[in-house]
Design a protein around this motif. Structure first.
Motif, short mmCIF file in Angstrom:
data_model
loop_
_atom_site.label_atom_id
_atom_site.label_comp_id
_atom_site.label_asym_id
_atom_site.label_seq_id
_atom_site.Cartn_x
_atom_site.Cartn_y
_atom_site.Cartn_z
N PRO A 66 0.83 -1.21 0.00
CA PRO A 66 0.00 0.00 0.00
C PRO A 66 0.86 1.26 0.00
O PRO A 66 1.97 1.27 0.55
N GLN A 67 0.34 2.31 -0.62
CA GLN A 67 1.04 3.60 -0.67
C GLN A 67 0.19 4.68 -0.01
O GLN A 67 -1.05 4.64 -0.06
N TYR A 68 0.85 5.65 0.62
CA TYR A 68 0.16 6.77 1.26
C TYR A 68 0.90 8.06 0.94
O TYR A 68 2.10 8.06 0.64
N THR A 69 0.17 9.18 1.01
CA THR A 69 0.80 10.49 0.86
C THR A 69 0.09 11.48 1.78
O THR A 69 -0.78 11.10 2.57
N ARG A 70 0.45 12.73 1.72
CA ARG A 70 -0.12 13.76 2.58
C ARG A 70 -1.61 13.98 2.26
O ARG A 70 -2.02 13.85 1.12
N PHE A 102 -6.71 12.06 7.27
CA PHE A 102 -7.76 12.59 6.40
C PHE A 102 -9.09 11.97 6.81
O PHE A 102 -9.24 10.74 6.79
N ARG A 103 -10.01 12.81 7.26
CA ARG A 103 -11.33 12.35 7.72
C ARG A 103 -11.21 11.26 8.79
O ARG A 103 -11.95 10.28 8.80
N GLY A 104 -10.24 11.43 9.63
CA GLY A 104 -10.04 10.48 10.71
C GLY A 104 -9.26 9.24 10.32
O GLY A 104 -9.02 8.37 11.16
N LEU A 105 -8.85 9.14 9.06
CA LEU A 105 -8.11 7.99 8.56
C LEU A 105 -6.63 8.33 8.57
O LEU A 105 -6.18 9.28 7.90
N LYS A 106 -5.84 7.55 9.32
CA LYS A 106 -4.44 7.88 9.54
C LYS A 106 -3.50 6.99 8.73
O LYS A 106 -3.78 5.82 8.50
N VAL A 107 -2.39 7.57 8.34
CA VAL A 107 -1.30 6.83 7.71
C VAL A 107 -0.64 5.97 8.79
O VAL A 107 -0.49 6.42 9.94
#
Length: 245
Positions: A179-183, A187-192
């Motif tokens: 999985p990939q994440y960015t800034r 976001f809306r309570g969803l954390k990296v």
């Protein structure tokens, strides 16, 4: 790399080859494209490229003469023997390994057919590879050849800019990509995942390797050869099985 595409509908390729990565590859001199209407090679007075099949049956069959002459013409100035690829649902199933193999070639010629099929002499005496992108039938070979050209050209040196970009793609490692994440980090309570924000590259690499294995196990278990896995990865697999059960 030099890529020739034989098609009865060359205008289909205009948008694909003149934008995004394909355009960048040409601008950087990594690849040279030409799309050729093989009807131009027909010696028939009506410029026909197909005829009724011997023995009867539905549909029309591509005649050998235009294809033979087109491939001969495109090959005559080549310094190497080109790989001549027939887009065909009967061909070998395409995958990333084949893309990497083709990316090492200097000259590729794609044959995009239409109608009911090809005269068998084209397969036997012109073609080096028959490739299918899946177990379904398209109207012609154009869309399938676009898929293969894109997957091959992006592997050429200098095309993606970052030489490591494609090496961790799904299937390049044998597994699906992690999985990939960015800034933003939330976001809306969803954390990296915290590990990706830790700055500890050793832990990050381990997390990515584990998540790549997890995703492959859940989505494409057919890609896993458990006997070839390290003890650590076998332990992870057991963990994934328990989570699933």
């Amino acid at each position: 790399m030099r890529i020739n595409i034989l098609s009865l509908f060359p205008e289909m390729f205009t948008g694909v080859l003149q934008h995004s990565i394909m355009k960048n590859a040409q601008d950087r001199g990594a690849v040279e494209f030409s799309v050729v209407n093989f009807r131009d090679y027909s010696t028939n007075k009506h410029n026909n490229v197909d005829d009724y099949p011997y023995g009867g049956g539905a549909g029309m069959v591509l005649t050998p003469q235009p294809i033979f002459d087109a491939v001969d013409d495109l090959s005559k100035d080549s310094t190497v023997k080109p790989r001549v690829i027939l887009m065909c649902p009967q061909g070998v199933r395409y995958n990333q390994k084949k893309a990497e193999e083709l990316a090492n070639e200097e000259h590729l010629i794609f044959i995009c057919g239409h109608y009911e099929g090809y005269d068998e002499r084209i397969r036997e005496h012109v073609v080096t590879d028959e490739i299918s992108i899946g177990d379904y039938v398209l109207t012609g070979g154009e869309l399938a050849s676009m898929v293969i050209v894109d997957s091959v050209v992006r592997l050429l040196p200098g095309v993606l800019g970052n030489e490591t970009s494609h090496k961790k793609d799904s299937f390049s490692t044998g597994y699906l990509e992690h999985p990939q994440y960015t800034r933003p980090s939330e976001f809306r309570g969803l954390k990296v995942p915290d590990v990706l924000l830790s700055g500890n590259h050793k832990l990050i690499d381990e997390w990515r390797e584990k998540e790549s294995l997890r995703r492959t196990f859940l989505r494409r278990p057919d890609l896993l050869v458990e006997e070839q896995l390290s003890d650590v990865k076998k332990k992870w697999l057991e963990e994934f099985r328990k989570e699933r059960d």
